[in-house]
Design a protein around this motif. Structure first.
Motif, mmCIF file in Angstrom:
data_model
loop_
_atom_site.group_PDB
_atom_site.id
_atom_site.type_symbol
_atom_site.label_atom_id
_atom_site.label_comp_id
_atom_site.label_asym_id
_atom_site.label_seq_id
_atom_site.Cartn_x
_atom_site.Cartn_y
_atom_site.Cartn_z
ATOM 1 N N GLN A 105 12.949 12.608 -7.062
ATOM 2 C CA GLN A 105 12.310 11.294 -7.155
ATOM 3 C C GLN A 105 12.143 10.718 -5.763
ATOM 4 O OE1 GLN A 105 13.931 8.726 -10.127
ATOM 5 N NE2 GLN A 105 13.092 6.858 -9.195
ATOM 6 N N LEU A 106 10.945 10.197 -5.503
ATOM 7 C CA LEU A 106 10.659 9.589 -4.211
ATOM 8 C C LEU A 106 10.387 8.105 -4.450
ATOM 9 C CD1 LEU A 106 10.237 10.390 -1.199
ATOM 10 C CD2 LEU A 106 7.794 10.512 -1.693
ATOM 11 N N ASP A 107 11.333 7.265 -4.076
ATOM 12 C CA ASP A 107 11.210 5.828 -4.315
ATOM 13 C C ASP A 107 10.568 5.142 -3.114
ATOM 14 O OD1 ASP A 107 12.426 5.728 -6.876
ATOM 15 O OD2 ASP A 107 14.390 5.965 -5.929
ATOM 16 N N PRO A 108 9.615 4.248 -3.364
ATOM 17 C CA PRO A 108 8.989 3.526 -2.250
ATOM 18 C C PRO A 108 9.961 2.551 -1.599
ATOM 19 C CG PRO A 108 8.202 2.662 -4.347
ATOM 20 C CD PRO A 108 9.048 3.864 -4.666
ATOM 21 N N GLU A 109 9.921 2.484 -0.273
ATOM 22 C CA GLU A 109 10.690 1.508 0.484
ATOM 23 C C GLU A 109 9.693 0.484 1.027
ATOM 24 O OE1 GLU A 109 13.237 3.434 3.421
ATOM 25 O OE2 GLU A 109 13.045 5.306 2.281
ATOM 26 N N PHE A 110 9.786 -0.749 0.530
ATOM 27 C CA PHE A 110 8.787 -1.760 0.835
ATOM 28 C C PHE A 110 9.192 -2.624 2.025
ATOM 29 C CE2 PHE A 110 8.326 -0.900 -3.722
ATOM 30 C CZ PHE A 110 6.962 -0.664 -3.808
ATOM 31 N N GLU A 111 8.235 -2.899 2.888
ATOM 32 C CA GLU A 111 8.459 -3.851 3.964
ATOM 33 C C GLU A 111 8.638 -5.246 3.355
ATOM 34 O OE1 GLU A 111 6.272 -5.450 8.055
ATOM 35 O OE2 GLU A 111 5.201 -4.130 6.677
ATOM 36 N N PRO A 112 9.707 -5.968 3.701
ATOM 37 C CA PRO A 112 9.949 -7.281 3.089
ATOM 38 C C PRO A 112 8.778 -8.252 3.227
ATOM 39 C CG PRO A 112 11.913 -6.542 4.244
ATOM 40 C CD PRO A 112 10.837 -5.552 4.572
ATOM 41 N N ARG A 113 8.075 -8.223 4.364
ATOM 42 C CA ARG A 113 6.932 -9.132 4.527
ATOM 43 C C ARG A 113 5.852 -8.854 3.498
ATOM 44 N NH1 ARG A 113 4.104 -8.995 9.918
ATOM 45 N NH2 ARG A 113 4.298 -6.760 9.575
ATOM 46 N N LEU A 114 5.639 -7.591 3.193
ATOM 47 C CA LEU A 114 4.641 -7.227 2.192
ATOM 48 C C LEU A 114 5.083 -7.687 0.809
ATOM 49 C CD1 LEU A 114 2.130 -5.676 1.197
ATOM 50 C CD2 LEU A 114 3.553 -3.614 1.113
ATOM 51 N N VAL A 115 6.349 -7.487 0.497
ATOM 52 C CA VAL A 115 6.874 -7.888 -0.812
ATOM 53 C C VAL A 115 6.703 -9.384 -1.019
ATOM 54 C CG1 VAL A 115 8.974 -8.105 -2.186
ATOM 55 C CG2 VAL A 115 8.494 -5.970 -0.957
ATOM 56 N N GLU A 116 7.096 -10.176 -0.033
ATOM 57 C CA GLU A 116 6.982 -11.633 -0.151
ATOM 58 C C GLU A 116 5.531 -12.063 -0.346
ATOM 59 O OE1 GLU A 116 7.970 -15.745 2.372
ATOM 60 O OE2 GLU A 116 8.473 -13.780 3.200
ATOM 61 N N ALA A 117 4.643 -11.560 0.498
ATOM 62 C CA ALA A 117 3.244 -11.972 0.418
ATOM 63 C C ALA A 117 2.601 -11.521 -0.888
ATOM 64 C CB ALA A 117 2.472 -11.416 1.610
ATOM 65 N N ALA A 118 2.957 -10.325 -1.368
ATOM 66 C CA ALA A 118 2.389 -9.833 -2.625
ATOM 67 C C ALA A 118 2.868 -10.670 -3.802
ATOM 68 C CB ALA A 118 2.762 -8.369 -2.821
ATOM 69 N N GLU B 235 -2.868 -8.636 -1.073
ATOM 70 C CA GLU B 235 -3.877 -8.943 -2.084
ATOM 71 C C GLU B 235 -4.171 -7.731 -2.958
ATOM 72 O OE1 GLU B 235 -3.811 -11.761 1.092
ATOM 73 O OE2 GLU B 235 -4.172 -9.581 1.179
ATOM 74 N N THR B 236 -4.160 -6.552 -2.360
ATOM 75 C CA THR B 236 -4.384 -5.336 -3.151
ATOM 76 C C THR B 236 -3.185 -5.044 -4.034
ATOM 77 O OG1 THR B 236 -5.920 -4.371 -1.550
ATOM 78 C CG2 THR B 236 -4.781 -2.849 -3.003
ATOM 79 N N VAL B 237 -1.968 -5.227 -3.529
ATOM 80 C CA VAL B 237 -0.771 -5.018 -4.343
ATOM 81 C C VAL B 237 -0.773 -5.956 -5.550
ATOM 82 C CG1 VAL B 237 1.752 -5.127 -4.390
ATOM 83 C CG2 VAL B 237 0.586 -4.197 -2.389
#
Length: 298
Positions: A5-18, A118-120
């Motif tokens: 399993q390959l789990d995505p590691e998200f940049e916190p700035r992207l998570v907040e904005a999404a 916006e895409t997320v």
């Protein structure tokens, strides 16, 4: 043996904005903002930032914003076993949205995805992006495709290399979309979009463009070498003139090279000191050099 399993590691700035983009108008928006507002009461900076990060990560999962990423990766089972990490980071604009492989790790290459908030926050748009980008990555990891990160050098200098590189991308996108259309992952209208790109990239083919395009869009198996060869040499039997700059076959020569703007002529002269307007050039090279100059008019 269980698949890796390959789990995505998200940049916190992207998570907040999404999350902020997705929660707008959502039925749970009031609850989210109520929880978020209480965090401003945390006085110390580091604990407050950690609390905000945890809140956004929790709502990111609750809103299902990670589901398209996991689902699209599952559609390409050849990726996860060959990659060590999956980083998902903030893209500056939609033009920068892309997936790539970063090498240098002992545990395998890193799958690197750049995407806008916006895409997320727009699942259908995200699915479309991911299916295309991860299909490219799957090709890169496929030994039968034989991907190489750099195209082979050729004569003609930087102009030719740019034309070959751009044409290569057009061919690869056509092959990717063709397979996705046949799987039902893309609408059939994608064919017309890719055909228009192909006709612009290979104007020398004229009326033969669609038949040549079908060789890529309808193909089941292709190789990196085959894409490079076509991008660099055109199609068999086209019998076009060759551009003096990029050395590629063309039937679309610039009709009046001497009347090109001075800054465009100067840019060409820097790369090709021997060139004179009387030598001629193709319209594709004119477009490339015009795009590199700060301002021009015809």
């Amino acid at each position: 043996m269980r698949a890796r399993q390959l789990d995505p590691e998200f940049e916190p700035r992207l998570v907040e904005a999404a999350v902020l983009a997705a929660i707008r108008g959502h039925r749970s928006a009031h609850q989210f903002h109520a929880e978020r507002d209480t965090l401003y009461e945390v006085v110390e900076l580091e604990p407050r930032e950690a609390a905000f990060e945890a809140l956004h990560a929790r709502w990111f999962r609750r809103l299902g914003l990670d589901r398209p990423l996991r689902g699209a990766l599952a559609e390409q089972p050849g990726i996860a076993p060959r990659c060590g990490r999956w980083l998902v980071v903030l893209a500056r604009s939609r033009r920068d949205e892309t997936a790539d492989l970063l090498v240098g790790s002992d545990v395998g290459p890193t799958l690197f995805l750049q995407v806008t908030p916006e895409t997320v926050a727009a699942p259908q748009r995200l699915w479309l992006l991911l299916r295309r980008e991860l299909r490219h990555v799957a090709d890169m990891l496929d030994p039968e495709f034989g991907y190489e990160a750099t195209l082979p050098p050729g004569g003609g200098g930087s102009a030719r290399e740019r034309v070959v590189r751009d044409s290569y991308r057009v061919l690869w996108k056509a092959w990717v979309d063709g397979r996705l259309v046949r799987l039902g992952s893309l609408p059939a209208t994608a064919r017309a979009e890719r055909l228009a790109d192909f006709a612009r990239a290979f104007p020398q083919l004229g009326a033969d463009a669609e038949a040549a395009f079908d060789r890529f869009f309808d193909a089941q198996h292709l190789t990196h070498a085959a894409l490079v060869a076509f991008a660099a040499g055109g199609a068999e039997g086209a019998r076009p003139t060759r551009c003096r700059l990029c050395d590629l076959p063309t039937r679309a020569l610039e009709p009046a090279p001497a009347t090109l703007p001075g800054d465009v002529l100067a840019a060409i002269g820097r790369d090709f000191p021997w060139w004179r307007p009387a030598d001629g050039l193709c319209r594709r090279c004119v477009e490339l050099y015009a795009a590199r100059t700060p301002a021009h008019s015809r």
